[in-house]
Scaffold this motif. Structure first.
Motif: not given
Length: 420
Positions: A191-198
RNA sequence: GGUGGGGUUCCCGAGUGGUCAAAGGGAACAGACUGUAAAUCUGUCGGCGACGCCUUCGAAGGUUCAAAUCCUUCCCCCACCA
């Protein structure tokens, strides 16, 4: 990338924001990375921080335990950062093994989608809807092919998955772990990859999953997210984590009276922690409360009533807290009647197959859902917890005609007004 | 695939032919007390118009006057070996 120096003003702003981020949290890791990201934003070299938190809609309502993170998100939002809520429609079907001693039951997709609707409504009691991005992780997982999944799985090792506490405990206790549960951290990480989490928020028990996000982001060639963990809010039982399935929760959608009552039922030791984690009161006020609680001459009840009021007011119109408090004092302290209660007319009784001319008390109680069964009603009567118009009834065979308006009371909290 | 252990009432967990609706603990509910739906103490804790009757101990059959307990088959879990 050119690294211009921060001006003094920006340095102060950086410091201020980091302080707000860290307030009331357990861990921020790694802090220097977050500083670098934030500095980039303040200098205009990159956009606002993308702040992630995921929720699996496994039950229809969110409760105060969820709001610990949501409140923190709001602070990010107020500082101009981009809050991204991930609704875990797919992850909900896997079930997060965090803190679980057994495999979670699998929910149907329909149920999950229904839950996610009410979740969203409830989120926006705290967050600003217009400034919040809501994504469903099914959007990307649906499109993945088996090879994509294998590719994702290759980025992490079994040893690392198994080293987490929850699995270790379950292995030792010989409770089963299904293979799909091992995927949960990978899904959350992706999920973090997909939504580009900081930066991703989560309760402390989420640390493993949050950190997995870093590893996987790096494996996909992205900058790893920072991780901010929040303390876990204990449930009204004062022992276990607040959760719907344990029944020790205060839901944000509950009626003021319920909310207040549940707040009053927390053990005294949890008062300060509730103020800190579940309300908006300032850090200074929380300190003050801590001090007051340690003094012998301060009655914790008063602080708890304040807590109840504050909580109710956060989710209901102004003044609801005060009203709920007054109601509580009337019913429990002064043992008077609540200002409104369920009613049943002679007609209603007939519909329940009760003869208004010869009401069998046991049936009256059971059929109006004031007890689970006739047996329970009978036992309550024998235990002396049933009264009609204030007169205790202890005869389990008691029968009476409905010849005037009367009030039935079962236990401390269940009332019924009978009307002719 | 083999061997061994196990599935008990809301949860954990005793119980190995009648004295078992099933110990103990937790949860829950109630009563007392209390400035609180805190704490503490006490009681209740499958169902039923009820000193009796009915339904429960993974599922289905069977043995027996009698089964949670014995037998058969099946389902599920765990460990070790492979």
């Amino acid at each position: 990338m050119a690294h211009s120096e921060l001006t003094t003003d920006l340095k102060q702003e950086l410091k201020r924001q980091i302080e707000i981020f860290k307030r009331g949290t357990v861990d921020l890791l790694p802090e220097d990375e977050l500083r670098a990201k934030l500095a980039g934003f303040l200098k205009g070299e990159r956009g606002p921080l993308r702040v992630k938190q995921g929720f699996d809609p496994t039950s229809p309502d969110i409760h105060l335990g969820h709001t610990v993170g949501i409140r923190k998100l709001k602070q990010f939002q107020d500082l101009g950062h981009q809050v991204v809520l991930i609704v875990g429609d797919y992850t909900a079907m896997v079930g997060d093994p965090s803190g679980q001693s057994a495999t979670r039951p699998v929910l149907s997709y329909d149920q999950i989608m229904k839950n996610s609707e009410t979740y969203q409504e409830q989120f926006f009691k705290i967050l600003d809807k217009d400034k919040t991005e809501v994504l469903f992780n099914g959007d990307w997982f649906k499109k993945m092919e088996f090879l994509d999944i294998m590719h994702l799985a290759s980025k992490y090792t079994v040893a690392r998955l198994l080293e987490r506490d929850d699995f270790t405990k379950r292995m030792k206790a010989m409770t089963p772990i299904s293979v799909h549960e091992l995927f949960y951290p990978l899904m959350q990480a992706y999920d973090s990859v997909a939504m580009k989490s900081d930066i991703e928020l989560g309760a402390t028990e989420q640390t493993f999953n949050l950190l997995a996000g870093r590893t996987v982001q790096e494996a996909y060639g992205d900058e790893p997210q920072c991780v901010l963990t929040m303390p876990i809010l204990v449930g009204t039982d004062g022992v276990k984590k607040m959760s719907k399935s344990l029944g020790n929760y205060i839901g944000v959608d509950e009626a003021p009276r319920e909310m207040f009552g549940k707040a009053m039922s927390i053990p005294d030791e949890q008062i300060a922690s509730y103020f800190e984690l579940a309300t908006e009161v300032t850090a200074e006020r929380v300190e003050e409360i801590r001090k007051q609680l340690s003094q012998a001459d301060v009655n914790p009840m008063l602080l708890k009533k304040e807590l109840g009021e504050v909580i109710v007011d956060q989710y209901h119109p102004e003044g609801s807290g005060k009203a709920a408090r007054e109601e509580f004092e009337r019913v429990f302290s002064k043992k008077q009647l609540p200002d409104d209660m369920p009613e049943a007319t002679a007609e209603d009784l007939k519909n329940l197959e009760i003869d208004p001319n010869a009401i069998y008390l046991v049936h009256l109680i059971a059929k109006n859902k004031m007890s689970k069964s006739n047996s329970e009603a009978r036992k309550l009567i024998q235990a002396g917890s049933v009264s009609i118009d204030g007169d205790k009834v202890t005869d389990p065979n008691y029968e009476f005609p409905l010849d005037k308006e009367m009030i039935l009371k079962v236990g401390k909290r269940r009332f019924l007004r009978l009307k002719v």
